[in-house]
Design an enzyme around this catalytic site. Structure first.
Site, PDB file in Angstrom:
ATOM      1  CG  ASP A 222       1.360   9.630  -6.174  1.00  0.00           C
ATOM      2  OD1 ASP A 222       0.405   9.757  -5.406  1.00  0.00           O
ATOM      3  OD2 ASP A 222       1.470   8.700  -6.993  1.00  0.00           O
ATOM      4  CD  GLU A 298      -0.208   8.484  -2.682  1.00  0.00           C
ATOM      5  OE1 GLU A 298      -1.260   8.039  -3.151  1.00  0.00           O
ATOM      6  OE2 GLU A 298       0.904   8.246  -3.184  1.00  0.00           O
TER       7      GLU A 298
END
Length: 579
Positions: A222, A298
């Site tokens: 992330d 991400e």
């Protein structure tokens, strides 16, 4: 969210495919936001056992794999993205035993499992941070600390630089015990780890190895761009970042967009760190055998950086660097040409030997049906599922779930809570994170509790999974059909030929040599269009409707004349040539 985390990623591989491609090539991945997916213990919060309970449902729909937002031990300031222990499960989500029961379950469904990795920061309740505050020799440099600077006019100490937090206000927070500022690019309670400390780098690699040894099959990493900040050794002080100078786009000095993040995001070392993590998972596979372990990254970053995440021609990187170029640059006002431009852009720029991916929604953005219009729900899902490569679906998009109005009083998302009653909703991610709508029973079948952590949508009685499974035609039935069709050779390995006919209509084909020719027609507009498809593709005199939007005049199995095909308003249609 744009923080870093370890996410569970459950891979529900398609049965009957070659081992090298069964769960990874042209995969179909489903993002679960676990707090809102299924509550098994009646506390109003989703959990691991709830996920286990619903894996068969996801497998039956046809997903290749599923990844979960963070479930680690956390004070829950940012709902799991503030991790206090990277080696433990948070009690809201269950226990390590629940996790260990979950792991074999996907394998019984011919599948794999993986976790989300949040490596940029920890919680301020982490033992690492507490020891760093106390200047413990082992942990002293685990985080980014600085004395700050003295204001020449007031004589007072102030933050080292103008760096701003994603969640608004300064990214620097004073600590009375250590008598220094620490960096937090997200919430105050999320101190950034120091990736210029090799001990931190090795610690994070050990976390990856730990969960791989537990049986996970990969990691969704992330908010990668935030890992590194400019090297302090090059400066006497952390430099201020230049202002955006766009008063219309970002008028508030407290917002993250007010400065250009040239010293805190997208540094070259960040991409190298992804390459190092790829080496960790590849080495683990080489040493322990089994199927490929995946990295998904991400990064809301430049297009050029997204391509670099794949690898640099010498070293491999992310298997699936999420395609946020498409998510960020296509909206309900985009023309057909804009769609086609961004699709071709990605397809043309990819390195050799990798796969495209398409992300149209997630837990950080407004829902697809709310962004593109509920009338385009099926059209957007048809687009997602018929392009080459990997499709990533956020839970609920297959039902056409929409954003839920969350009052100021019910708001829990940190960036919204840092705002005010007038502006909070535009900053809030809560509307897309509400409980999954399973059926028409109380609380949409999400929980037996009388209260949920976020409100359930008012439309759950008419828009839920059970109702759509039973209906002869529904968003879910169309989605299910799409997932079956995309297993055909022409979708798994076929070429893409795509163009915009005008501002409103996209037409493209998928075909593998010696396999069926499929043509997809998408009418973005509110006006019907009559199209001679044979001008673009050799469909012959007849074509069969494989599937089409709910608001189409056609149904699956209809035979149509391709030379005078009527594309209904806001309708997507998948056609196949009739022999």
């Amino acid at each position: 969210m744009r923080t870093q985390s370890v996410v569970v990623f459950l891979v529900l591989a398609a049965v009957g495919l070659a081992r090298a491609t069964e769960w990874w090539e042209s995969g179909n991945y489903y993002q679960i936001y676990p707090r809102s997916f299924r509550d098994s213990d009646g506390d109003g919060i989703g959990d691991l056992n709830g996920v286990t309970e619903k894996l068969q449902y996801l497998k039956d729909i046809g997903f290749t794999g599923t990844w979960l937002s963070p479930i680690f031990k956390s004070p829950m300031v940012d709902f799991g993205y503030d991790i206090s222990d990277f080696y433990q499960i948070h009690p809201d989500n269950g226990t390590m035993e629940d996790f260990e029961r979950l792991m074999p379950r996907p394998r019984r469904l011919a599948s794999r499992s993986s976790w989300t990795f949040v490596p940029n920061h920890s919680s301020d309740q982490s033992e690492w941070f507490k020891k760093s505050v106390d200047s413990d020799p082992q942990y002293k440099d685990y985080y980014i600390w600085h004395d700050g600077k003295i204001n020449e006019e007031t004589g007072e100490r102030e933050p080292p630089s103008n760096w701003g937090s994603e969640f608004r206000y300064s990214a620097w927070e004073w600590n009375d015990v250590r008598q220094q500022y620490y960096l937090h690019q997200f919430a105050v309670q999320q101190p950034d780890l120091n990736y210029r400390n090799p001990v931190v780098v090795e610690e994070m690699k050990n976390i990856i190895r730990f969960w791989l040894a537990k049986g996970v099959s990969g990691f969704r990493i992330d908010a990668v761009p935030y890992l590194f900040e400019v090297d302090l050794d090059r400066y006497n002080q952390y430099p201020d970042e230049p202002l955006t100078n766009d008063a219309e786009a970002c008028p508030d000095p407290d917002d993250h967009c007010y400065t250009q993040h040239i010293y805190t995001q997208d540094l070259p070392e960040t991409i190298d760190m992804v390459y190092q993590w790829r080496e960790v998972v590849d080495t683990f596979q080489a040493e322990h055998g089994g199927d490929k372990r995946l990295l998904l990254t991400e990064a809301y970053t430049s297009f050029e950086n997204m391509m670099l995440y794949y690898g640099n021609g010498v070293r491999n990187g992310s298997h699936i660097p999420f395609n946020f170029d498409f998510l960020s640059n296509v909206n309900n006002a985009s023309t057909a040409g804009t769609y086609v431009t961004h699709i071709k852009k990605w397809m043309d720029a990819m390195p050799e030997g990798v796969y495209a991916n398409w992300v149209l929604g997630n837990h950080d953005n407004k829902r697809v049906a709310s962004r593109f219009g509920v009338q385009r729900t099926d059209l957007i899902n048809i687009l997602l599922q018929t392009l080459p490569g990997h499709a990533i679906t956020y839970n609920g998009e297959e039902l056409g779930m929409t954003d839920v109005w969350i009052s100021w009083e019910d708001t829990v998302d940190p960036p919204a809570c840092n705002s005010d009653p007038e502006h909070y909703y535009d900053r809030s991610r809560d509307p897309a994170r509400t409980p999954y709508q399973w059926d028409a029973s109380s609380k949409a079948g999400f929980t037996s509790a009388d209260h949920t952590w976020l409100p359930v949508s008012d439309d759950y009685k008419t828009k839920n999974a059970l109702q759509q499974l039973r209906a002869p035609r529904s968003h879910l039935q169309i989605f299910n059909k799409l997932l079956r069709v995309r297993k055909e050779p022409s979708f798994r390995q076929g070429d893409l030929n795509i163009e915009a006919i005008d501002d409103d209509v996209i037409i493209y084909s998928r075909q593998k040599s010696d396999s069926d020719l499929y043509v997809i027609v998408l009418n973005l507009s509110g006006t019907a269009k009559t199209i001679d498809i044979t001008k673009y593709f050799k469909l012959g005199s007849q074509a069969e409707v494989i599937t089409t939007s709910l608001n189409s005049q056609h149904i699956d199995g209809d035979v149509v004349n391709p030379s005078a095909f009527v594309a209904n308003p806001y309708v997507g249609t998948v056609l196949v040539a009739v022999n």
